[in-house]
Each structure stands twice: as structure tokens, then as C-alpha cells.
Design an enzyme around this catalytic site. Structure first.
Site, short mmCIF file in Angstrom:
data_model
loop_
_atom_site.label_atom_id
_atom_site.label_comp_id
_atom_site.label_asym_id
_atom_site.label_seq_id
_atom_site.Cartn_x
_atom_site.Cartn_y
_atom_site.Cartn_z
CG HIS A 359 27.77 122.76 49.82
ND1 HIS A 359 26.96 123.75 49.30
CD2 HIS A 359 28.32 123.28 50.94
CE1 HIS A 359 27.03 124.82 50.06
NE2 HIS A 359 27.84 124.57 51.06
CE LYS A 550 26.26 124.54 35.11
NZ LYS A 550 25.64 124.93 36.36
NE ARG A 551 33.15 121.98 40.86
CZ ARG A 551 32.63 120.80 41.20
NH1 ARG A 551 33.29 119.69 40.93
NH2 ARG A 551 31.47 120.72 41.84
CE LYS A 556 29.48 121.39 38.87
NZ LYS A 556 28.28 121.95 39.50
CB THR A 658 24.42 129.78 43.12
OG1 THR A 658 25.79 129.54 42.80
CG2 THR A 658 24.13 129.28 44.53
CE LYS A 662 26.08 133.22 41.22
NZ LYS A 662 27.35 132.48 41.17
#
Length: 813
Positions: A359, A550-551, A556, A658, A662
Site C-alpha cells: 500500500h 483524510k489522514r 497528502k 479510495t 467515494k
């Protein structure tokens, strides 16, 4: 309502009242929402059990191959609506509750989120378990029953504080305790060589400490209730819960010390690894659930088939990331030490049974463990890893004589700066297939972290792009849009995600676009109410809802989003005469407890929000909201309400994502880099319906290789320079003007995550989004096409690919 439906509703109502009375000991008049939830969940669970037992029995009677999915996280969220929807009981349940004066939404909201994961990894595992059941594939999920999960995020003046999750305080009605299913998990001790014959010496591990793994089973209901699988989670239990002698001598606390230490294994997800004790606990957790899972599936296999040599034909073991990678050594130990299988046969069994999902491309996320820790905690496994490595390197040396660099690269033991066991390497060597989770990620695996392994085994790495379950993220999270889709496309869309393709022509229908927009507005009104309730902040549902959930992590790039927010704020104030598009910037996410820079980014988001939201000169054209304690239930509120989906990771660093799927499914347009599954989303929704910006993976690598400095990007961008100066000078932190100096210095310096390098491109892409928003017909055409063209990202498709190409099990839709 027809008579059959009325009868079923009445029967369900009676069952709920019986559960309330006889299982919970509550009267109808004294029952609260939580009591009604527990009674309802127990009544619904009863309708699952017969099918669950039938499926389990049939699997063994028919000799079907089973999938065992090992994951440290299963972020399942609330399960009532999920189970009821998959059983086709939603309307029946509402009709059952109405005469009791009980509201279904109040009941479902009384359920606690299961705190069994952190983010995408755990939510993916939950989606996969649901799809396995929906595709009628016999499967077990194996993980840990965390008593407190990750943590409950409390934000005080913008600073994150971590508190234990209390999701099990009132019990979990979905699970079945299985105290009779318990496996001994050893730690420490010594290994003894025992001669069992003239030709054989067997290694016998004598653990210094033993903890029991006790099973708790949750049924996982597939779509239409046709198939039910099992999520089996392990709880740690001390063999000796109380040192009675010490207790009787008055050492009441010390008498419980060993128990507390042993049972800490299943208390908290991802304990801080800043200390040696924290690192050891993480390793104990990973071995604990992996060993319990393997012992469990081996026990079951031997009971039915009698011989471990048939394991690869009957069992597919999938490792979700490197957390369960110790399974390679553990299965070898079980085969060789406990069942006397020769090494080469045991290795064939292990490789033939296990496959591994990678991942991440981040080196720090590819786990490694210090050799001294492994030798102390798992001495027999360390011996096995050394022997696996010796055989592996012998084969490499024979094929590539004299290539010292290659040997060092593919060795399971890293020899620099303290010897460490490379768990990703172990997982690769011990698996028959290794998969990435997006086309770009799988390609990069071959070129970067597993480049030399790929050269040695060119057929081992395959791609399986992630997916999401549409039952949860469309049908349950967005019933308004689901109803619109059924009206437009018919009920087939509920069973076949690919049927969404039929929506594309309706993107040209102005009337349909208006109905689509009306559904989105209703969802935004609900989210606006939640924002006001939680943050005491009024936001306009007619504004663009710009979402990054998100985290919190530097790659990110929430920081890039916040800096662009500051630039937009400055521009609105400097040029109030321009026709600015009203925006609500919505953030949510947790930072790891020990990730101090991520926590600082959360604080910056709050400081910027405080200034922007309190400034009357922006005239409500810009609002910033950071919603606390992000979890599945909060995502189910935010995702259907999003207009713009921020997927802005540094190119080459996000494996898949993901959340991007969504949000696109629910009609949000993606603002993204060419990273992870964004690449495949762009291929499907088309360039006009996505906002792509920033450096490519190759350009990022070139800049890093050339030692590119952030100063060059700042010099080329006066806007960026002004934003950095404002933040680092304390404009947003007057109480501590130096708070963000070091954070901004990271951009002025090496700028590893390319925040400065991508800033202007990002700002320009956001203005393109503004232009699209001003053209209502164009925006909603793109929104409809996003929903229409992402059917391929169903986790049913992903699981079907795993089943066909990796697990070799049949799919029955």
C-alpha cells in the site's frame, strides 16, 4: 403496504420488543435511543444467523477454497444500516419501528462507530469483506478487537488531543464472543535443538510468556443477504489474570501488572512508537493477530482435510500491507516445527498459500524491525527468517554471481545503521503474488521499492486497483441520489455498478441536472447543520463545498490546501470588486499521536479558520471548517455533500486512495495530481470533468535528484512568497509569532513534498474550478458524468480480479 410486508414488519416489531424486554430488561416507556438500537440490532442479527451457519457448513461440505484476509485494521463503521440494507429490510424496519414511536434515524445514530481502524487501509478492508460476501466467496477476515481503537480526537484551541475511544462501553450487539476458540501466542524465551531421529533435529521454541488470543465473531452480510462471511477479531487474555499470592500479601496493583501488560496488546490501535516499549507493543500486536489467524485456519483445515500439504489448494491468505508479514515465518514454523514437514515442502506450502498487498512507496511505511528486538521477542522466527534469507540469497548469488549490490538490495536483513528485518522484503519473497493498488502504484513498485525483486521475479507483481462498496457509499450514505438513479436507470443499478454508465446521456438533460443538483443541495444543508452544531459556524449551502478529508500527513498536502486558502483570503480582501465564487473549505482527519508536524498543520488550519471566519471584509465568500474526530459516520455526512474533492498528494506518493472514488461517485469533481488512482479516474471521467495540476511523478523525482530548492519556486511566485511571509511572521498566530516558522522553513528549504513547487499550478486549477462553478450547466454536467463513469471503481470488481488472478476462487454473482 401489502399484507406480506405488513406481516413481516409486525413480526420484526414483536422481535424488537422481545429483545428490549428480555435481553435488555427495559420497558418501552423507559427505553432510550441506545436501548432501541441494541434491541433492533439483536433482532436483525437473529435474521442473519441461520444463513451464516448454513453458508459456513456448506463451505466445508463442498470443499470450497476459502479466502483469509489478514488486516491490522477493519474500519467497518456503524453496522445497523449496512446489515439492514443488505438484507432488504430498510423499509420493513421503519414500518416496524413507527408504531412504537421510534425513529429509525435516531436508532441508527445511537450506534457507536467501531473504532477498528484509522483510514483508507481499514476502510478498504471493510469494503473488501462486504464485497467478498456479496460475491458469494467464502472468507474470513482476521484482525484485532481493539478495546479503544485509534483514539478520539478532541481539538482544544486547534491543538489535537488524543483520548481513548469508548465504542465498547455499551457492548457490541453484532459480535459473538467465542471464549472456547482461543490460541496460545508465545513471546520471548529460547529455542532448543531436539534430536528426533538420526537424520532429524527439530527446533523447539520455549516461550517465556504466553498470551491467549480469544475470538469474537461478527457476521458480514452480503448484498441481498445471499451470503454471510465472518470477521473474526482477537482479544488478548492473560493466562494468569491475577497473581493471587501477591494480591494476598497486599500488592493489589502488582498482582495485576502482568495481566495489564499482556492484555495491552488489544487495547489501542497504533500505539506510539516513539519509545522502545511502544515499538515492542506494535510488534507484539502484529505477531499476536497473525499467529492467532494462522493457528485458527490451520486448525480448521486439518479438521476438514487432514493434511497441511493441501493448504494452497484450499486456502488463500491475503496480507493487507506489511503488518501481517510475519505470517511468512509463522506459517513456516507451524509447518516445520509443529507438523514435521520438510523445509522445501513447507516453503512451497507457504508461498503457494500467501499473497501480499503493498500500500505504500514511502520507505518509512515499509516496516522494518530491529534484529535485537526480533531476536528477543520472537527468537524462533528470527532463526527462520535467517534461513529463508540464506536460501533466497543463495539462489540470487547463483543467478547473478559477483553482484554484491544486488545481494545487499534484496537481502531480508538491512545491514546499515543497525541491523533490521525488512518486512516488505519478507512479504515479497514469501508470497506467490504481490499486488499494488492502482495502475501507477503497481508500475512504480516495479521501478522503485521492488525494482530488483521485479527483475528476479518479473511475473510476481500484479495490479489490483482499489475499489469501494457502492452499497455503503452510495445507497446508504446518499439515499437521495440513489433514488434518483433508480428512477433514471431502473433497479438494476442497485446490483450492478457498471449500470451507472447509462447515466451519461442524462448529463445533457437540463431537467435531470437540476434534480441532481437538488439532491446535492439537500445533502449540503444537512452538513451545514452539522457544522453549525459542532463548530458554531454558519455556512451557506449554496457555496461550493471544497472538501479534504483524510489522514493528516505531509505527503497528502493539507498544508498546500491551507496555504492556497490564505492566498484566496488575501485576494478576496485585495480585490473585493471581483466576482468571487463563495467557498466553504472543509477539513477533517487525524494526525498520528507522535506526528508532531501533522499536528502543527491541524493547528494552522484552525488558526487560519479563526482569522478568516471572523473577518467581515470577506463577506462570507470564504469559510473554513475543520470537523473533529473524523470517522466513517462523519465521512458518510461529508462525502454526499462535497462539490470539490481534494486529492492533492505529491505525485508518486499516494498508492491509490479510495476517498477519491467515494467523492467522485457522489458527484464531486476531483481537484488532483496525477497520483494514485487519480490517473485512472481521469481516464474514465475525462479531462474536462476533473481538475489536474502539478508536477508528475517523473518531474518530482527529477527535482529531488537535482537537489531543487524551494527558494526557486518562491522567487518565481510573489503570491507564494507573501503567503509564507504572513504565516511565518505570525499573522495567524499572534499569540506565538514563531509557531509556524519551522513549518514554513521546510518549504523554503528542500521542499520534499513539493508544496511550493506545485503552489501556483494549484492556485490556477482552483480558479479553473471557480470558472466551472459559475457556469452552472457545465458544473452539473461534469458532476453527473463523474457519477456515471466511476462504476468500474466498485470493490466488487476489485475482489473479482483478486479471486480470478490471485486467489483462484470462483465468483458467483
Amino acid at each position: 403496504m401489502n399484507l406480506d410486508a405488513a406481516g413481516d414488519a409486525a413480526a420484526l416489531r414483536d422481535a424488537i420488543v422481545r429483545k428490549l424486554t428480555y435481553d435488555l430488561g427495559r420497558s418501552r416507556s423507559g427505553a432510550r435511543d441506545r436501548d432501541w438500537f441494541l434491541a433492533t440490532a439483536l433482532a436483525v442479527r437473529d435474521r442473519v444467523i441461520d444463513r451464516w451457519l448454513d453458508v459456513t457448513r456448506a463451505t466445508y461440505e463442498q470443499g470450497e477454497k476459502q479466502v483469509y484476509y489478514l488486516s491490522l485494521e477493519f474500519l467497518v463503521g456503524r453496522l445497523l444500516r449496512d446489515s439492514v440494507s443488505n438484507l432488504g429490510l430498510t423499509e420493513t424496519l421503519k414500518e416496524a419501528l413507527a408504531p412504537l414511536g421510534v425513529d429509525f434515524d435516531a436508532v441508527r445514530l445511537a450506534e457507536s462507530d467501531a473504532a477498528l481502524g484509522n483510514g483508507g487501509l481499514g476502510r478498504l478492508a471493510a469494503c473488501f469483506m462486504e464485497s467478498l460476501a456479496s460475491l458469494n466467496i467464502p472468507a474470513f477476515g482476521y484482525g484485532i478487537r481493539y478495546e479503544h481503537g485509534l483514539f478520539r480526537q478532541i481539538l482544544r484551541e486547534g491543538w489535537q488531543h488524543e483520548y481513548p475511544e469508548d465504542w465498547l462501553t455499551f457492548g457490541n450487539p453484532w459480535e459473538f464472543a467465542r471464549p472456547e476458540i482461543a490460541h496460545d501466542i508465545g513471546f520471548g524465551g529460547s529455542v532448543e535443538s531436539v534430536r528426533v531421529s538420526d537424520n532429524e533435529v527439530r527446533q523447539v521454541w520455549h516461550p517465556a510468556e504466553t498470551v491467549q488470543a480469544v475470538a469474537y465473531d461478527t457476521p458480514v452480510v452480503g448484498w441481498r443477504g445471499r451470503h454471510v462471511n465472518t470477521l473474526r477479531l482477537w482479544s488478548a487474555r492473560a493466562l494468569d489474570p491475577l497473581k493471587l499470592e501477591a494480591f494476598n500479601f497486599g500488592d493489589h496493583v502488582g498482582a495485576l501488572a502482568d495481566r495489564m501488560r499482556q492484555e495491552a496488546i488489544s487495547k489501542v490501535l497504533y500505539p506510539s512508537d516513539e519509545t522502545p516499549a511502544g515499538q515492542e507493543l506494535r510488534l507484539r500486536q502484529e505477531y499476536f493477530f497473525t499467529s492467532a489467524a494462522l493457528q485458527d485456519l490451520v486448525r480448521r483445515h486439518l479438521r476438514v482435510y487432514g493434511d497441511l500439504r493441501s493448504l494452497p489448494e484450499r486456502v488463500a491468505i491475503q496480507l493487507n500491507d506489511t503488518h501481517p508479514a510475519i505470517a511468512i515465518a509463522e506459517l513456516m514454523r507451524i509447518c516445520v516445527d509443529l507438523h514435521g514437514i520438510p523445509w522445501d515442502e513447507a516453503w512451497a506450502i507457504t508461498q503457494g498459500s500467501i499473497s501480499y498487498t503493498n500500500h505504500t512507496l514511502l520507505p518509512e511505511a515499509l516496516e522494518s524491525w530491529a534484529v535485537p528486538l526480533m531476536e528477543r521477542l520472537l527468537p524462533r522466527h528470527m532463526q527462520i527468517i535467517y534461513l529463508i534469507n540464506a536460501h533466497h540469497l543463495d539462489a540470487v548469488r547463483a543467478a547473478h554471481p559477483g553482484d554484491v549490490r544486488l545481494l545487499a538490495s534484496v537481502s531480508l536483513i538491512e545491514e546499515g545503521h543497525g541491523r533490521r528485518v525488512r518486512m516488505g522484503h519478507l512479504a515479497f519473497v514469501g508470497s506467490h503474488k504481490v499486488n499494488g493498488v492502482s495502475a501507477l502504484h503497481s508500475d512504480l513498485l516495479k521501478k522503485t521499492v521492488f525494482r530488483d525483486f521485479h527483475a528476479l521475479a518479473p511475473d510476481r507483481i500484479v495490479n489490483k486497483t482499489n475499489g469501494i462498496t457502492f452499497r455503503r457509499w452510495l445507497q446508504q450514505a446518499n439515499p437521495g441520489l440513489t433514488g434518483l438513479l433508480v428512477d433514471a436507470l431502473g433497479p438494476r443499478v442497485l446490483d450492478d455498478a457498471e449500470a451507472l454508465d447509462g447515466l451519461a446521456p442524462l448529463a445533457e438533460d437540463a431537467g435531470f441536472r437540476d434534480r441532481f443538483a437538488a439532491v446535492k443541495l439537500a445533502n449540503k444543508e444537512a452538513l451545514a447543520a452539522l457544522i453549525r452544531q459542532q463548530l458554531d459556524l454558519r455556512v451557506d449551502p449554496h457555496a461550493m463545498f471544497d472538501v479534504q478529508i483524510k489522514r493528516i500527513h505531509e505527503y497528502k498536502r493539507q498544508l498546500l490546501n491551507i496555504l492556497e486558502t490564505v492566498a484566496l483570503y488575501d485576494a478576496i480582501r485585495a480585490q473585493p470588486h471581483l466576482n468571487w465564487v463563495p467557498r466553504v473549505k472543509i477539513f477533517a482527519g487525524k494526525a498520528a499521536a507522535s506526528y508532531h508536524r501533522a499536528k502543527l498543520i491541524i493547528k494552522l488550519a484552525h488558526d487560519v479558520a479563526r482569522v478568516v471566519n471572523g473577518d467581515p471584509t470577506v463577506r462570507d465568500l470564504l469559510k473554513v471548517a475543520f470537523l473533529p474526530n473524523y470517522n466513517v459516520s462523519l465521512a458518510e455526512m461529508i462525502v454526499p455533500a462535497a462539490d470539490l474533492s481534494e486529492q492533492i498528494s505529491t505525485a508518486g506518493m499516494e498508492a491509490s486512495g479510495t476517498g477519491n472514488m467515494k467523492l467522485a461517485l457522489n458527484g464531486a469533481l476531483t481537484m488532483g495530481t496525477l497520483d494514485g488512482a487519480n490517473v485512472e479516474i481521469r481516464e474514465r471521467v475525462g479531462d474536462p470533468n476533473i481538475f489536474i495540476f502539478g508536477l508528475t511523478t517523473e518531474e518530482v523525482e527529477t527535482r529531488r535528484r537535482d537537489g531543487s530548492h524551494g527558494a526557486a519556486a518562491i522567487q518565481a511566485s510573489p503570491r507564494l512568497g507573501e503567503v509564507l511571509e504572513a504565516v511565518e511572521s505570525g499573522v495567524f498566530s499572534p499569540d506565538d509569532r514563531g509557531r509556524y516558522r519551522e513549518l514554513m522553513a521546510s518549504i523554503r528549504g528542500h521542499d520534499y513534498f513539493m508544496v511550493g513547487a506545485d503552489f501556483d499550478s494549484y492556485f490556477e486549477a482552483q480558479r479553473r474550478a471557480d470558472t466551472r462553478w459559475e457556469d452552472s450547466a457545465a458544473w452539473w454536467r461534469s458532476a453527473v458524468l463523474n457519477t456515471a463513469r466511476v462504476g468500474w471503481f466498485s470493490s466488487d470488481r476489485t475482489i473479482a480480479e483478486y479471486a480470478e488472478e490471485i486467489w483462484r476462487v470462483p465468483v458467483r454473482r
